[in-house]
Enzyme design. Structure first.
Site, PDB file in Angstrom:
ATOM      1  N   GLY A   1       0.778  -1.231   0.000  1.00  0.00           N
ATOM      2  CA  GLY A   1       0.000   0.000   0.000  1.00  0.00           C
ATOM      3  C   GLY A   1       0.812   1.286   0.000  1.00  0.00           C
ATOM      4  O   GLY A   1       0.288   2.342  -0.354  1.00  0.00           O
ATOM      5  N   ASP A   2       2.091   1.206   0.416  1.00  0.00           N
ATOM      6  CA  ASP A   2       2.949   2.396   0.430  1.00  0.00           C
ATOM      7  C   ASP A   2       4.381   1.963   0.134  1.00  0.00           C
ATOM      8  O   ASP A   2       5.305   2.261   0.874  1.00  0.00           O
ATOM      9  CB  ASP A   2       2.858   3.099   1.782  1.00  0.00           C
ATOM     10  CG  ASP A   2       3.532   4.473   1.773  1.00  0.00           C
ATOM     11  OD1 ASP A   2       3.775   5.020   0.677  1.00  0.00           O
ATOM     12  OD2 ASP A   2       3.835   4.996   2.870  1.00  0.00           O
ATOM     13  N   LEU A   3       4.546   1.251  -0.979  1.00  0.00           N
ATOM     14  CA  LEU A   3       5.786   0.527  -1.233  1.00  0.00           C
ATOM     15  C   LEU A   3       6.807   1.388  -1.973  1.00  0.00           C
ATOM     16  O   LEU A   3       7.246   1.066  -3.064  1.00  0.00           O
ATOM     17  CB  LEU A   3       5.501  -0.761  -2.010  1.00  0.00           C
ATOM     18  CG  LEU A   3       6.620  -1.814  -2.020  1.00  0.00           C
ATOM     19  CD1 LEU A   3       6.987  -2.246  -0.624  1.00  0.00           C
ATOM     20  CD2 LEU A   3       6.221  -2.990  -2.876  1.00  0.00           C
TER      21      LEU A   3
END
Length: 282
Positions: A187-189
């Protein structure tokens, strides 16, 4: 900054030093050394949004997949801090990017029957909305793009013409992005959240977990820096991508750029980048 309460009940000894770590936005992060020679990572912050650290712990647990990335164990979580096992400071292994590609492919093979997640969580300090839906295009349009238009910083910085372009693109996603299964996403890679774990093998931290399009994870990872082609080759061995996926990366990266704009009141460069992407796909 040292707080004895961090390690209460963990049998790790007393905290004797706290070295600041870089990279996080929502928290102050420290590698804490103890009187028994152990190290842990502590994240804390004042004026946190409700449930930030319990939701982070939930996301880390969801990403802990046998054969996948090294994910830090949650040792203690409270409303004001979280204590994590230290992944260490090992250098990346010689096969780091190849192993990372396979690990992300394995993660993306973890599926749900709907898009979303069992609860909302956070991307940065702002809520990430995860209401379940069977329509991946509607999910990305409404919960990953248009939801930022209501944030004051986005409303104030994005010109009216670009807000209209974003709405038009959101309505046309079915023509721009091929159908993809609801896969488990970090999700926030961005690169700061992908790092060597024990023995130099790939690890990940700081999730914003949801079930969404696999290409959305790749977009964040690809946009922020060079990736070895061995990463993509290893990924596609286990999780092939639809034709044209590289050309779609800027479009899917809009979610991250909108989130950045929503967090900060003066992001002229980011707003310009959003404008360029919107004109390209409108």
């Amino acid at each position: 900054m040292l707080t004895p309460a961090w390690l209460e009940g963990l049998s790790l000894g007393d905290p004797i030093a706290a070295d600041p770590l870089e990279g996080g936005y929502a928290s102050k992060t420290y590698r804490v050394r103890t009187s028994l020679g152990r190290t842990v990572v502590v994240k804390t912050q004042d004026n946190l949004p409700p449930g930030l650290y319990p939701l982070e712990a939930d996301g880390l647990d969801a990403l802990r997949i046998p054969g996948g990335f090294a994910v830090p164990e949650v040792l203690r979580v409270t409303p004001s801090f979280i204590v994590l096992a230290d992944l260490g400071t090992a250098a990346a292994s010689p096969t780091y990017w190849e192993d990372a590609g396979r690990a992300l492919a394995l993660q993306h093979q973890q599926r749900a029957d709907k898009f979303g997640y069992h609860q909302d969580n956070y991307l940065g300090m702002l809520p990430q909305r995860n209401s379940w839906t069977t329509d991946g295009h509607a999910f990305f349009a409404e919960q990953r793009l248009l939801r930022y238009l209501e944030e004051p910083n986005c409303h104030n910085q994005l010109p009216a013409g670009d807000r209209r372009r974003l709405e038009r693109i959101a309505n046309r996603l079915v023509d721009l992005v091929p159908a993809q299964p609801p896969s488990l996403l970090h999700g926030d890679l961005w690169h700061g959240n992908l790092l060597p774990g024990p023995d130099g093998n790939p690890g990940m931290i700081d999730p914003a977990v949801n079930y969404g399009w696999p290409e959305a994870d790749l977009a964040t990872l690809l946009i922020y820096g060079h990736l070895s082609e061995t990463f993509f080759s290893a990924y596609e061995e286990k999780h092939p991508l639809a034709d044209g996926w590289r050309a779609r990366m800027p479009l899917l990266h809009l979610r991250e750029l909108l989130c950045i704009t929503a967090h900060f009141p003066d992001r002229a460069d980011t707003v310009k980048e959003i404008h360029t992407i919107l004109k390209r796909f409108d």
